[in-house]
Every structure is written in C-alpha cells, then in structure tokens.
Design an enzyme around this catalytic site. Sequence first.
Site, short mmCIF file in Angstrom:
data_model
loop_
_atom_site.label_atom_id
_atom_site.label_comp_id
_atom_site.label_asym_id
_atom_site.label_seq_id
_atom_site.Cartn_x
_atom_site.Cartn_y
_atom_site.Cartn_z
N GLU A 240 0.86 -1.18 0.00
CA GLU A 240 0.00 0.00 0.00
C GLU A 240 0.90 1.22 0.00
O GLU A 240 1.97 1.22 0.63
CB GLU A 240 -0.90 0.02 1.23
CG GLU A 240 -1.74 1.31 1.30
CD GLU A 240 -2.85 1.28 2.33
OE1 GLU A 240 -2.76 0.47 3.27
OE2 GLU A 240 -3.79 2.08 2.20
N CYS B 89 -6.60 1.12 2.93
CA CYS B 89 -7.53 2.25 2.97
C CYS B 89 -7.49 3.10 1.71
O CYS B 89 -8.48 3.74 1.37
CB CYS B 89 -7.23 3.11 4.19
SG CYS B 89 -7.60 2.31 5.75
N ASN C 222 -12.12 -3.12 0.83
CA ASN C 222 -11.02 -3.37 1.79
C ASN C 222 -11.65 -3.76 3.13
O ASN C 222 -12.19 -4.85 3.24
CB ASN C 222 -10.13 -2.13 1.88
CG ASN C 222 -9.05 -2.26 2.95
OD1 ASN C 222 -8.43 -3.32 3.04
ND2 ASN C 222 -8.84 -1.26 3.75
N GLU C 223 -11.58 -2.89 4.11
CA GLU C 223 -12.14 -3.23 5.43
C GLU C 223 -13.56 -2.67 5.49
O GLU C 223 -13.80 -1.65 6.11
CB GLU C 223 -11.28 -2.61 6.53
CG GLU C 223 -9.94 -3.27 6.67
CD GLU C 223 -9.06 -2.61 7.73
OE1 GLU C 223 -9.35 -1.48 8.16
OE2 GLU C 223 -8.06 -3.25 8.12
O1 AHR Z 1 -1.98 -1.24 6.75
C1 AHR Z 1 -2.44 0.00 7.15
C2 AHR Z 1 -3.96 0.08 7.13
O2 AHR Z 1 -4.51 -0.78 8.08
C3 AHR Z 1 -4.62 -0.33 5.86
O3 AHR Z 1 -4.67 0.67 4.94
C4 AHR Z 1 -6.00 -0.71 6.30
O4 AHR Z 1 -6.58 -1.70 5.50
C5 AHR Z 1 -5.81 -1.14 7.72
O5 AHR Z 1 -6.70 -0.51 8.56
#
Ligand code: AHR
Length: 659
Positions: free
Chosen positions: A46, A241, A375-376
């Site tokens: 990321e 994120c 994602n989350e």
């Molecule tokens: O890895 C950092 C963040 O942690 C990522 O962007 C997210 O998916 C998680 O909350």
Amino acid sequence: MNLRPLLTPALVLLAAAAASGADILKIRTDKPGAEIQPTMYGLFFEDINYAADGGLYAEMVKNRSFEFPQNLMGWESFGKVSVRDDDGPFDRNPHYVRLLPSGHPHKSTGLTNEGFFGVAYRKGEEYRFSVWARTIGDKASRIRVELTDPASMGETQVTASARLTIGSTDWQRYTLTLTPSETVRKGQLRIFLDSDAGCDLEHVSLFPADTWMGHENGLRKDLAQKLADIRPGVFRFPGGCIVEGTDLATRYQWKNSVGPVENRPLNENRWHYTFNHRHFPDYYQSYGLGFYEYFLLAEEIGAAPLPVISVGLACQYQNKGMDAHVPLDSLQPYIDDALDLIEFANGPADSGWGKLRAEMGHPEPFGLRFLAIGNEQWGPEYPERLAPFIEAIRSKYPDIRIVGSSGPKASGEQFDYLWPEMKRLGADLVDEHYYAPETFFLTQADRYDSYDRKGPKVFAGEYACHGKGKKYNHFNAALMEAAFMTGLERNADVVSMATYAPLFAHTEGWQWRPDMIWFDNLSSVPTASYYVQQLYSTNKGSRVLPLTLDGKPVTGTAGQEGLYASAVTDDSTGGYIVKAVNTTSSPRDLILSFEGLKKDHRLTSGRVITLSSADPDADNTLDNPSRIVPVATSIDLASPTSEVSVTLPANTFAVYIFN
Ligand code: AHR
C-alpha cells in the site's frame, strides 16, 4: 524384567528423552494432509509511509508535473518563473512552468526541486533526467541541469551538470544523463535557464539509470529485490484504505494509473492527513507506480497478483454518519471498473483494455486469477454492494476467484456478521485483518483449527504483532508472528494466503509502524518480521504433516508452555521441514520423531535455520542492518535415523530441514 532388548533404537531414544524431560514432537510422515497453496505467503503493498512515491517508485522529483494544489510545492523558483495551464501537452496534468530570461546578465531564472526528503544520489552512478519542453518564439532555448549539494563546504555545490538545447516550439521529450562526482543524501535538482530565449517545461523527471530490471519508468532496485527475495506467492495491491479513499473522489482509480505516465492524474494520498500527529502535506500519488507496473512486478517476482478495488464505499471510519457512499443504483461504473481491470490484465491484445496493456509493452496476459472487492468494509451496506459485483464477475469471468472482507477486526459483531454473509454470497476467500498485541498472537495459533472446511478460504490479508506499549519493530513481535504462523501452516486446508502489513516505511516519512522493510533514500533494511516471512515462504513445503506433542497440535497452550510447531513435506527434495518457535526464556530440548517413514527410509542429513535476538526489544536498523538475521547450521546425524534430538534455544524461531 529388563525390556531393553525388546525396544527398537528409536524407542530407546524416546524413552530416554521422556526421562530427560525432552518434548517429543511426533511427525506423521505417512499422513500428508492439505497442500500448501503456492499463494500461501505473500506481500501486501500500500502507498503508506511513502512506499510508492518517494519509495519503491524510483522517481526522484517531487511534484514533477506541477499538479500539487500548491503548484510549486517541492520546488523553489528564482527569477522569472510562472505556472501556466493553458496549453500543456497533457490534458489530465495541465500545469507546466514557463522560464523567461531574468532581464539582467547577473541574475538568473530557474527552479530547484527538493526531492522526497532530499534528492539522494551516489558518486559515479548514472541518473536519467527527462523533461517535456518547448522553446518560446523562434530562437532555440537552453537549460542547464545540475545535481547539487546545498550543504557542501567545498568550492562548489554542483556535483553534476549538463546542458540541453530546446529547439522546437512543439512539446518534445528531452533526456540527458547526470553522473555525480559525490555521494549526497540531501541533494537537490536544479535547473537554470541558460540562454536568452525562454522555454516551457513539463513533467520534470529524474531516475537512477539502474532500476529494477532496467525499466525506464522504474522501481528502486534494492527495494524490489527485497520483495523478490521473499519469493512471494501472492501480491495484494494497492491497499488498504487508499482503495476506499477518504471520500470517493480520492479513492484509488486504477484507470488513472495506466497509460502514458505523464498523463496519469495526481491523486491525494489519504495518509498525508490520516494522522494529525504525523502529518505530511506533500504526500500525493503520482500513479507512476500504477497497475501496469504492479502486474509487471508481480510477474517478475513470481507472485499471483491480487488487486483490490473499490466497492463504492468510501472509508467507513472517516465517513461515519455521512452520506459518502455510492447509492446502490449507481454502482455500475464501479462494477465496470472491476470487469475492465480483468480485461486489462487478461484480455487479448486486441480487446479494449487488453490493447492498452499491449501498447504499454505486455501483449501477453498477466494471468490474473484473484480480485478483492472492498477493503475493510462493514455493515449491510457492504454485502448489498458486493452482491452485484459478484454476479457480474461470475457471469463474465467465472474463473476469477473473489475475495470479500470480514471487516477491520478479526472478531466481534461485524466479523461475526460478515463471515456468514461472505458464505451466503459465495466469496471464494475472506480477508481477515489483525493488528494485535502479543496475547492475540500467543493464543491464536489454533484460530483456524475450528474453521468451517466447506466455506470460503481464509486470506489473512493484513496482520502484524503490535506489541503492547511497543508499537515499533522489535524482535519479540516477529517471534510472536512466527509462533502464530505455525497455525496458518497447520491449517493450510483453509488458509490459502497470508500477507504481513504494512510492507514499506521511509524513516523520514512514516505514518504507521511496525513495517516489514525500512528505507531511506539510499539504503534499506529488512526487519526481523521480514525474515520471519521469508523463512516461511522459502520453506513453505508441499503438504502439511500432522505434528503433535502428547497427542495434541503444538499451539503454545497449557502443558506446552510457549512452544509452537508445525511440519510439512518438501516434495521437491523428498524431505521434511519442521518449524518450531520457543517463546519462553528457557531452552527446550526436543525430540523430532518422524513416524511412518517408508520401509528403509531414514533421515540422513539435516540443517536448522534460526532467528533469535539477545535483546527482544531490538530490531535491525539502517545503521545496524544485520543485528538479527537468519543463521543456518548443519545438524549432525551420526547415522540414518527417524528421530533427531535438538535443543531449541530460548526466544527462537527455528526451521529444521531434513532429508
Ligand atoms: O496497513 C495499514 C492500514 O490498516 C490499511 O490501509 C488498512 O486496510 C488497515 O486498517
């Protein structure tokens, strides 16, 4: 009665071991179980902590297209410099700079770029400068391009210099090579107007000539090599994120990350303001490391790509109670993004998006097999959006395996709600995230023992031990991860993928730690957690073997006092690999007892690779990069055997390899 004559030498050894207090780990070689998936251990990238721009992406110029909201952020101008947006060569990056003669022979016009935490370069190495430019009016213009060391106490700040003539009123790309006379960590790139005719400049770029695999729009070689050295099986990208965006406008849009690099529009990086206490107002995404570069890197390091795309939900943390998401009836463009991405990766070279891939240099498909949607995410708003994605992908690309989310935590209300929802919707894998303290990692080695074997597979997509009160890289956290990972391996029938997170962090630009690889502009260092991942991945083996202590899996539970272990076959050598983790401060005597060996088959050679540290709070640093590294030693097997006696040192992760 004397029983000794009735016992085989092996049983004698075990009896002696029991008497001496050694733990006997029984490994059933005749009962190979689940296959370890090729994707089992991988990477998650990321653009956080300056992982892309300023990191893996080797571009050294910040704000090269003058598109940051403050158009000269990262630049200092002198003399007559103006920013224009009326007539540039790139419609999605319209800004450029105009340099006009200063009007006095002793005054100058030009620009200096500060790079990402400085422009760092090495003596004698080549750096490729490029710029799009045009002269203004009939006369040819000229610029002088320099690498400088502003802190130099020598006669000159200039460590490399070259001139470039701009002879056309049409926009053209010009290049030159700079070879500095010094190594400088905090240098600058400086451009002087060097004639009495002005010019326009756009997309000012500087790369080391020596990039990973020599690609021009390239990646930093040392960082890419560290990824390759993990030998990852899967590669998740681009988040995290940033897939979601702080709002939908700032979500990662893959279509903006492909095509000519000069015309990829800038995006805000949400990590520039996510944490006010670590604020980086110059953190943007140039998309120079975009989806083409990602697929190519995945191919080059032998990992299956696993892209993540937006499900139409902006970051749910940052938009609580706000109307920030795509309404259900407006999802089609997002679904099209998913379908088009599959076509970009796999479509024939004459298909719409496959054609672009071919034009970019890769006519062959990239062989995409996995796609994560969201994602989350959490709440009913996720499954109701995911459902139409799954339907559309299944009907057009039935072979693509779809990864759904179980939310931001690995337990609790949302997790309990989402897993059944993912089963109901038929997701192939479910992504679980856990950034958790030692207790989690010490108690969860049996986490997957009770998972439904008939449901979706598990993708442990983001995890790291965040030591209680120790949210920084240190050996003990890596040891906890190693202990926990025995449980991933033992449950390879349900766990198909696991990726530590985050991957990269710039020492001057991080927002989140711990991380797997730290770097500054010239060097990089693998952490102890990196070596744990590497040891698992490079010794992942082929099939799980039952391994027990007193008839139970070795998960650190009562009676096992902090011992964790798992075993696999290695079908490429016909051998066996045992991973064992001692999380206590006392050495452990172990007997590795290989049961059910084929008639006449005995172990004849062995070695062990250990990872340990005298100081559990320490880790590798850029200044001390080899403090904690794997150490390999051979195990002396005096004669062919089925039992091996070893001492597992305190606080140590060991990989035993036998043939
Ligand atoms: O890895 C950092 C963040 O942690 C990522 O962007 C997210 O998916 C998680 O909350």
